[in-house]
Design a protein around this motif. Structure first.
Motif, PDB file in Angstrom:
ATOM      1  N   ILE A 221      -4.645  -9.402   4.363  1.00  0.00           N
ATOM      2  CA  ILE A 221      -5.611  -8.518   5.022  1.00  0.00           C
ATOM      3  C   ILE A 221      -5.882  -7.285   4.154  1.00  0.00           C
ATOM      4  O   ILE A 221      -4.955  -6.613   3.693  1.00  0.00           O
ATOM      5  CB  ILE A 221      -5.092  -8.089   6.416  1.00  0.00           C
ATOM      6  N   SER A 222      -7.162  -6.977   3.942  1.00  0.00           N
ATOM      7  CA  SER A 222      -7.529  -5.857   3.075  1.00  0.00           C
ATOM      8  C   SER A 222      -8.015  -4.633   3.847  1.00  0.00           C
ATOM      9  O   SER A 222      -7.930  -3.509   3.346  1.00  0.00           O
ATOM     10  CB  SER A 222      -8.609  -6.289   2.069  1.00  0.00           C
ATOM     11  N   ASN A 223      -8.524  -4.832   5.059  1.00  0.00           N
ATOM     12  CA  ASN A 223      -8.999  -3.709   5.861  1.00  0.00           C
ATOM     13  C   ASN A 223      -7.816  -2.853   6.318  1.00  0.00           C
ATOM     14  O   ASN A 223      -6.899  -3.364   6.990  1.00  0.00           O
ATOM     15  CB  ASN A 223      -9.769  -4.230   7.079  1.00  0.00           C
ATOM     16  N   PRO A 224      -7.765  -1.552   5.986  1.00  0.00           N
ATOM     17  CA  PRO A 224      -6.615  -0.705   6.305  1.00  0.00           C
ATOM     18  C   PRO A 224      -6.287  -0.639   7.798  1.00  0.00           C
ATOM     19  O   PRO A 224      -5.107  -0.662   8.183  1.00  0.00           O
ATOM     20  CB  PRO A 224      -7.018   0.673   5.775  1.00  0.00           C
ATOM     21  N   LEU A 225      -7.298  -0.565   8.641  1.00  0.00           N
ATOM     22  CA  LEU A 225      -7.068  -0.480  10.083  1.00  0.00           C
ATOM     23  C   LEU A 225      -6.467  -1.772  10.623  1.00  0.00           C
ATOM     24  O   LEU A 225      -5.500  -1.753  11.394  1.00  0.00           O
ATOM     25  CB  LEU A 225      -8.377  -0.164  10.814  1.00  0.00           C
ATOM     26  N   ILE A 226      -7.047  -2.906  10.191  1.00  0.00           N
ATOM     27  CA  ILE A 226      -6.530  -4.200  10.647  1.00  0.00           C
ATOM     28  C   ILE A 226      -5.114  -4.415  10.117  1.00  0.00           C
ATOM     29  O   ILE A 226      -4.250  -4.954  10.818  1.00  0.00           O
ATOM     30  CB  ILE A 226      -7.467  -5.344  10.203  1.00  0.00           C
TER      31      ILE A 226
ATOM     32  N   LYS B  37       0.818  -1.210   0.000  1.00  0.00           N
ATOM     33  CA  LYS B  37       0.000   0.000   0.000  1.00  0.00           C
ATOM     34  C   LYS B  37       0.854   1.264   0.000  1.00  0.00           C
ATOM     35  O   LYS B  37       0.662   2.168  -0.812  1.00  0.00           O
ATOM     36  CB  LYS B  37      -0.945   0.006   1.208  1.00  0.00           C
TER      37      LYS B  37
ATOM     38  N   SER C  19      -3.556  -6.142  -0.439  1.00  0.00           N
ATOM     39  CA  SER C  19      -4.957  -6.455  -0.229  1.00  0.00           C
ATOM     40  C   SER C  19      -5.343  -7.671  -1.064  1.00  0.00           C
ATOM     41  O   SER C  19      -5.354  -7.616  -2.297  1.00  0.00           O
ATOM     42  CB  SER C  19      -5.829  -5.250  -0.623  1.00  0.00           C
ATOM     43  N   LYS C  20      -5.565  -8.784  -0.400  1.00  0.00           N
ATOM     44  CA  LYS C  20      -5.945 -10.049  -1.035  1.00  0.00           C
ATOM     45  C   LYS C  20      -4.866 -10.574  -1.979  1.00  0.00           C
ATOM     46  O   LYS C  20      -5.151 -11.315  -2.921  1.00  0.00           O
ATOM     47  CB  LYS C  20      -7.279  -9.905  -1.770  1.00  0.00           C
TER      48      LYS C  20
END
Length: 383
Positions: free
Chosen positions: A350-355, A80, A204-205
């Motif tokens: 993991i795709s969720n930015p916070l996680i 990212k 992400s994925k």
């Protein structure tokens, strides 16, 4: 003299043949369905110290230094923001003679093959039937020839047809909802990565791995991308070789991976990722499964080749000690590695930015925690 038939000329089959040839009480033969052993150059594999120690027993340490590489660390990056997250010191498990090793798959296969007399490998031998009703195990081949043996070792890969024959039902691996894109790179693809380490980038994925495969400046690239495919697509083998499909996968990767990396990829191949859903136990006490025929792991712990070697060595020791409890001692370890491989897959994608942000903080802490490293890696690397 005990006759041993080994079905499949891959890493596990060739390795156990090298071990068994030392014992004059065995007459061994490797039966390969193709007309040659696959010696395709280019693509790499990783071998952790648990397998290097076993390979050294048959002279692997004599391979030329320029044909292999010993990375010290795994560098983790975020796709990212293109920044380094942390690094993991995998050389902590090394010793003088036993080191984490990366190399071309060709180099290992060629070493294993050349260590065997040519007469030990029979080609164009596709198994069609196995008969246990005779005194010895009878194996029939497609060319209407047959052999009898005291021990049958099945090592014909993830899509083992021989396993289905002995089970008397079709046993298929499960599609892991992922596509692997593999390629070679002739030089370090970007200035940001350390060419002496394994670079593992989390997105992400998807995730990518780049690592040196020798001391000639060549690198292996592999990306695992989550992708659902229909049943008809999965049986269309020509699909994964088509330029349109490969271009579509590259297009998916380009949203997260640097164009400087993608434009330098060579010898690109795509294939669906399949894994085992459970362990199959042969009912005949003198029939054994090894390698991917025994169990195929998700490719997120780099243990595929290492476990094939480790498994073959365990079987060799059991045969030497006339102990038929081979499968019983292996199940717990297989389940542990499978769980950790699947856990890595979840963490890497993991795709969720916070996680993902929380994951990166935790990883930075855990890679410096000796107790965690010994527990998570040591149980696998040091067996």
């Amino acid at each position: 003299m005990k006759k041993i038939a080994i079905i499949g000329g891959g890493i596990s089959g060739l390795y156990i043949a090298n071990l068994l040839k030392k014992n004059s009480n065995y007459k061994i033969t490797v039966y390969e369905k193709n007309n040659s052993i696959n010696l395709e150059k280019g693509y790499g594999i990783q071998l952790s110290v648990n397998s290097i120690n076993l390979l050294n027993k048959i002279g692997f340490h004599n391979i030329k230094l320029e044909d292999k590489f010993h990375p010290d660390k795994v560098d983790f990056y975020s796709l990212k923001n293109k920044k380094k997250i942390c690094d993991l010191n995998i050389s902590a498990f090394n010793s003088t003679e036993v080191k984490y090793t990366t190399l071309q798959r060709f180099t290992l296969i060629n070493f294993l093959k050349d260590s065997l007399p040519d007469s030990l490998i029979n080609y164009n031998k596709k198994v069609t039937q196995i008969n246990y009703e005779t005194k010895n195990i009878e194996v029939n081949f497609e060319n209407k020839t047959s052999i009898k043996c005291d021990y049958l070792i099945i090592s014909d890969g993830t899509f083992s047809k021989t396993k289905s024959i002995i089970a008397k039902k079709e046993i298929k691996p499960k599609y892991f909802n992922s596509i692997a894109l593999r390629a070679t790179v002739d030089q370090a693809p970007t200035k940001e990565i350390n060419p002496d380490n394994i670079s593992l980038s989390l997105g992400s994925k998807l995730h990518t791995v780049i690592y040196p495969i020798n001391k000639k400046g060549q690198f292996n690239f592999i990306s695992i991308l989550r992708k659902k495919l229909s049943a008809s697509q999965l049986v269309d083998y020509s699909l994964f070789e088509s330029r349109d499909f490969i271009e579509s996968v590259l297009s998916d990767l380009s949203y997260q991976i640097s164009p400087d990396i993608i434009k330098n990829l060579k010898n690109i191949k795509c294939f669906p990722v399949f894994v085992s859903s459970k362990i199959y136990h042969p009912t005949n006490k003198n029939t054994f499964l090894i390698g991917d025929a025994f169990f195929t792991f998700p490719p997120t712990f780099a243990q595929g080749a290492s476990q094939s070697i480790e498994l073959a060595y365990e079987l060799y020791e059991n045969l030497e000690n006339q102990n038929n409890k081979f499968n019983q001692t292996r199940i717990k370890r297989t389940k542990m590695i499978n769980f950790k491989s699947r856990f890595n897959y979840f963490v890497f994608h993991i795709s969720n930015p916070l996680i993902a942000f929380i994951r990166n903080i935790l990883m930075s802490y855990l890679v410096r925690n000796k107790k965690f490293i010994i527990s998570y890696l040591g149980k696998i690397y040091k067996n």
